[in-house]
Motif scaffolding. Structure first.
Motif, PDB file in Angstrom:
ATOM      1  N   ILE A   1      -0.301   4.618  13.182  1.00  0.00           N
ATOM      2  CA  ILE A   1       0.001   5.692  12.231  1.00  0.00           C
ATOM      3  C   ILE A   1       0.203   5.114  10.846  1.00  0.00           C
ATOM      4  N   LEU A   2       0.882   3.977  10.770  1.00  0.00           N
ATOM      5  CA  LEU A   2       1.102   3.329   9.476  1.00  0.00           C
ATOM      6  C   LEU A   2      -0.234   2.978   8.822  1.00  0.00           C
ATOM      7  N   ALA A   3      -1.178   2.455   9.605  1.00  0.00           N
ATOM      8  CA  ALA A   3      -2.493   2.117   9.058  1.00  0.00           C
ATOM      9  C   ALA A   3      -3.219   3.361   8.551  1.00  0.00           C
ATOM     10  N   ALA A   4      -3.076   4.471   9.296  1.00  0.00           N
ATOM     11  CA  ALA A   4      -3.698   5.723   8.868  1.00  0.00           C
ATOM     12  C   ALA A   4      -3.057   6.239   7.585  1.00  0.00           C
ATOM     13  N   ILE A   5      -1.740   6.070   7.457  1.00  0.00           N
ATOM     14  CA  ILE A   5      -1.048   6.459   6.229  1.00  0.00           C
ATOM     15  C   ILE A   5      -1.566   5.648   5.050  1.00  0.00           C
ATOM     16  N   GLU A   6      -1.736   4.358   5.254  1.00  0.00           N
ATOM     17  CA  GLU A   6      -2.238   3.503   4.178  1.00  0.00           C
ATOM     18  C   GLU A   6      -3.648   3.913   3.767  1.00  0.00           C
ATOM     19  N   ARG A   7      -4.493   4.272   4.743  1.00  0.00           N
ATOM     20  CA  ARG A   7      -5.847   4.722   4.419  1.00  0.00           C
ATOM     21  C   ARG A   7      -5.809   6.030   3.635  1.00  0.00           C
ATOM     22  N   ALA A   8      -4.917   6.931   4.042  1.00  0.00           N
ATOM     23  CA  ALA A   8      -4.836   8.230   3.377  1.00  0.00           C
ATOM     24  C   ALA A   8      -4.345   8.098   1.942  1.00  0.00           C
ATOM     25  N   LEU A   9      -3.503   7.117   1.682  1.00  0.00           N
ATOM     26  CA  LEU A   9      -2.955   6.939   0.344  1.00  0.00           C
ATOM     27  C   LEU A   9      -3.845   6.093  -0.552  1.00  0.00           C
ATOM     28  N   ALA A  10      -4.776   5.378   0.055  1.00  0.00           N
ATOM     29  CA  ALA A  10      -5.670   4.531  -0.736  1.00  0.00           C
ATOM     30  C   ALA A  10      -6.657   5.393  -1.513  1.00  0.00           C
ATOM     31  N   ALA A  11      -7.035   4.954  -2.687  1.00  0.00           N
ATOM     32  CA  ALA A  11      -8.052   5.663  -3.472  1.00  0.00           C
ATOM     33  C   ALA A  11      -9.399   5.468  -2.798  1.00  0.00           C
ATOM     34  N   GLY A  12     -10.109   6.548  -2.529  1.00  0.00           N
ATOM     35  CA  GLY A  12     -11.403   6.466  -1.877  1.00  0.00           C
ATOM     36  C   GLY A  12     -12.475   5.956  -2.822  1.00  0.00           C
TER      37      GLY A  12
ATOM     38  N   ARG B   1       9.436   1.165   9.913  1.00  0.00           N
ATOM     39  CA  ARG B   1       8.326   0.377   9.365  1.00  0.00           C
ATOM     40  C   ARG B   1       7.927   0.849   7.963  1.00  0.00           C
ATOM     41  N   LEU B   2       8.008   2.134   7.732  1.00  0.00           N
ATOM     42  CA  LEU B   2       7.710   2.653   6.396  1.00  0.00           C
ATOM     43  C   LEU B   2       8.745   2.178   5.389  1.00  0.00           C
ATOM     44  N   ARG B   3      10.024   2.220   5.783  1.00  0.00           N
ATOM     45  CA  ARG B   3      11.087   1.776   4.877  1.00  0.00           C
ATOM     46  C   ARG B   3      10.965   0.273   4.596  1.00  0.00           C
ATOM     47  N   GLU B   4      10.600  -0.508   5.599  1.00  0.00           N
ATOM     48  CA  GLU B   4      10.424  -1.947   5.406  1.00  0.00           C
ATOM     49  C   GLU B   4       9.379  -2.249   4.340  1.00  0.00           C
ATOM     50  N   ARG B   5       8.391  -1.361   4.226  1.00  0.00           N
ATOM     51  CA  ARG B   5       7.274  -1.580   3.289  1.00  0.00           C
ATOM     52  C   ARG B   5       7.488  -0.890   1.953  1.00  0.00           C
ATOM     53  N   GLY B   6       8.684  -0.375   1.736  1.00  0.00           N
ATOM     54  CA  GLY B   6       9.021   0.164   0.430  1.00  0.00           C
ATOM     55  C   GLY B   6       8.765   1.633   0.236  1.00  0.00           C
ATOM     56  N   ALA B   7       8.431   2.357   1.296  1.00  0.00           N
ATOM     57  CA  ALA B   7       8.211   3.795   1.183  1.00  0.00           C
ATOM     58  C   ALA B   7       9.521   4.548   1.332  1.00  0.00           C
ATOM     59  N   ALA B   8       9.621   5.678   0.679  1.00  0.00           N
ATOM     60  CA  ALA B   8      10.746   6.596   0.874  1.00  0.00           C
ATOM     61  C   ALA B   8      10.327   7.642   1.898  1.00  0.00           C
TER      62      ALA B   8
ATOM     63  N   MET C   1       0.821  -1.208   0.000  1.00  0.00           N
ATOM     64  CA  MET C   1       0.000   0.000   0.000  1.00  0.00           C
ATOM     65  C   MET C   1       0.855   1.257   0.000  1.00  0.00           C
ATOM     66  N   VAL C   2       1.980   1.249   0.710  1.00  0.00           N
ATOM     67  CA  VAL C   2       2.846   2.430   0.742  1.00  0.00           C
ATOM     68  C   VAL C   2       4.081   2.263  -0.134  1.00  0.00           C
ATOM     69  N   ALA C   3       4.243   1.096  -0.723  1.00  0.00           N
ATOM     70  CA  ALA C   3       5.428   0.847  -1.551  1.00  0.00           C
ATOM     71  C   ALA C   3       5.483   1.844  -2.699  1.00  0.00           C
ATOM     72  N   GLY C   4       6.653   2.437  -2.887  1.00  0.00           N
ATOM     73  CA  GLY C   4       6.842   3.391  -3.960  1.00  0.00           C
ATOM     74  C   GLY C   4       6.351   4.794  -3.648  1.00  0.00           C
ATOM     75  N   LYS C   5       5.783   5.011  -2.481  1.00  0.00           N
ATOM     76  CA  LYS C   5       5.285   6.326  -2.087  1.00  0.00           C
ATOM     77  C   LYS C   5       6.370   7.088  -1.323  1.00  0.00           C
ATOM     78  N   ARG C   6       6.317   8.410  -1.421  1.00  0.00           N
ATOM     79  CA  ARG C   6       7.249   9.253  -0.666  1.00  0.00           C
ATOM     80  C   ARG C   6       6.495   9.957   0.437  1.00  0.00           C
ATOM     81  N   ILE C   7       6.963   9.768   1.657  1.00  0.00           N
ATOM     82  CA  ILE C   7       6.365  10.376   2.842  1.00  0.00           C
ATOM     83  C   ILE C   7       7.289  11.481   3.353  1.00  0.00           C
ATOM     84  N   LEU C   8       6.760  12.683   3.477  1.00  0.00           N
ATOM     85  CA  LEU C   8       7.491  13.764   4.131  1.00  0.00           C
ATOM     86  C   LEU C   8       7.115  13.714   5.605  1.00  0.00           C
TER      87      LEU C   8
END
Length: 396
Positions: free
Chosen positions: A171-182, A26-33, A1-8
């Motif tokens: 927080i990770l779950a909330a990030i995934e929800r925010a990045l998911a297409a509604g 945890r974000l880096r483990e899942r492929g996020a920058a 879900m967060v793989a390939g995404k960039r988080i500031l």
């Protein structure tokens, strides 16, 4: 879900800053920058070296970094991320965000961005419960800022209550929800809101009593489900939400024109309190007191809800009207639905005793072809979220 995404990731100054280290991992483990930004006070709790080592990127701390400012580095940082996360979000940082202040790199990034923002508040329980913090939180939520937590529990200061920052996995779950297409991603939706002002002369007008709060909340809720919202608003007392296309109007005829220009849409929600009549003989200059009395001739305004509901080609799949009534609410609203030809009517009792008109709560009845469904009294934001979910379900 967060793989390939960039988080500031903006790390505020609080004891909970240590949790940001685990969140980065945890974000880096899942492929996020992860691009880390630290406030000066954050560096009192965790070291920039630790943050940089886990993120695999340099930590940004200063607003005016002379090696980057030729390219407006602080602006670029705010635009390249898929999501901005503030963890911990301190009371001070939330206050600066709500006030639109840009005093350091973190607050400047938050003011300069059009990217969605997720806050993980963390502070003393008294600070969290203080009226100022509650006002700031309400302002930020109206602006479209997302939140996760805080949780309740023991605090480093020895007190107990709400204020603990959410755990990294929350927080990770909330990030995934925010990045998911509604569910409304890619859908274009129209919302009207606020009153209309019909001039008597250049300084006087007639209008309905409406703050625009319910329509504004609904536009924000539809936006949060991924919709592209066109928000046509009269002169409301509450500001429009961020992240929507705002069209400002004054009169009913201007609102009618704006609605026509916004079509086609998949759903149209008419929450505006449109004046039924306008002054046909409005004066071109101010009418002076003692000039022999004032005689007004009225003409009916266009019926926006009926016009859109009865369109043939280009009619929205779902048309929702509002009915503000003071007596026989269900009967009048049911008759209005049939008369106007809309799909749903959201009815409410706005008689003075309810305190709903201009208040923060609402008690509505959703009237559809299947009948009337009473909803309990709740905050207008929750009414909006509930109605937005129903709209998403109806559009499929």
């Amino acid at each position: 879900m967060v793989a390939g995404k960039r988080i500031l990731l903006i790390i505020g100054g609080g004891i909970a800053a240590y949790k940001a280290l685990d969140l980065i991992r945890r974000l880096r483990e899942r492929g996020a920058a992860v691009t880390p930004v630290m406030t000066r006070s954050a560096a009192e709790f965790v070291t920039p070296l630790s943050v940089a080592a886990l993120a695999g990127e340099a930590v940004h701390q200063e607003l005016f970094d002379l090696t980057q400012e030729a390219e407006m580095g602080h602006i670029a940082l705010s635009r390249v991320a898929d999501l901005i996360v503030v963890a911990p979000a301190t009371a001070d940082l939330m206050a600066r965000m709500a006030g639109g202040r840009a005093e350091d790199l973190a607050s400047t990034l938050l003011l300069a961005t059009d990217t969605r923002v997720l806050l993980a508040p963390a502070m003393n329980v008294r600070m969290w419960q203080h009226p100022a913090t509650r006002r700031n939180l309400a302002t930020l939520q109206r602006d479209g800022v997302l939140t996760v937590g805080p949780n309740e529990g023991d605090m480093a200061c020895g007190e107990f209550g709400p204020g603990r920052m959410a755990e990294p996995m929350e927080i990770l779950a909330a990030i995934e929800r925010a990045l998911a297409a509604g569910p409304l991603a890619g859908r274009r939706v129209l919302v009207t809101s606020g009153p209309t002002h019909e001039p008597i002369d250049p300084v006087r007008y007639i209008a309905n009593r409406s703050s625009g709060a319910q329509g504004t909340a609904l536009a924000a809720a539809l936006r949060d489900l991924g919709a592209q919202v066109v928000f046509v608003t009269g002169p409301a007392s509450v500001p429009p939400p961020a992240g929507v296309e705002v069209v400002r109007v004054e009169t009913a005829r201007e609102m009618m024109a704006a609605v026509e220009a916004a079509l086609p849409v998949e759903a149209a929600v008419f929450a505006a309190a449109v004046a039924d009549w306008r002054v046909a003989n409005a004066a071109a200059s101010k009418v002076k007191k003692g000039s022999g009395g004032l005689s007004l001739d009225f003409a009916e305004n266009p019926d926006i809800l009926a016009s859109v509901s009865r369109r043939g080609e280009g009619r929205p799949r779902l048309v929702v009207g509002f009915a503000a009534e003071t007596d026989d609410v269900i009967a009048h609203a049911t008759a209005k639905r049939a008369r106007k030809g809309c799909d749903w009517i959201v009815a409410n009792d706005v008689s003075p005793a309810t305190g709903i008109m201009g208040g923060s709560e609402n008690a509505v009845t959703l009237i559809t072809a299947e009948g009337a469904e009473d909803w309990p009294r709740m905050g207008k934001d929750e009414v909006a979220r509930r109605l937005a979910r129903r709209i998403a379900d109806a559009l499929g």
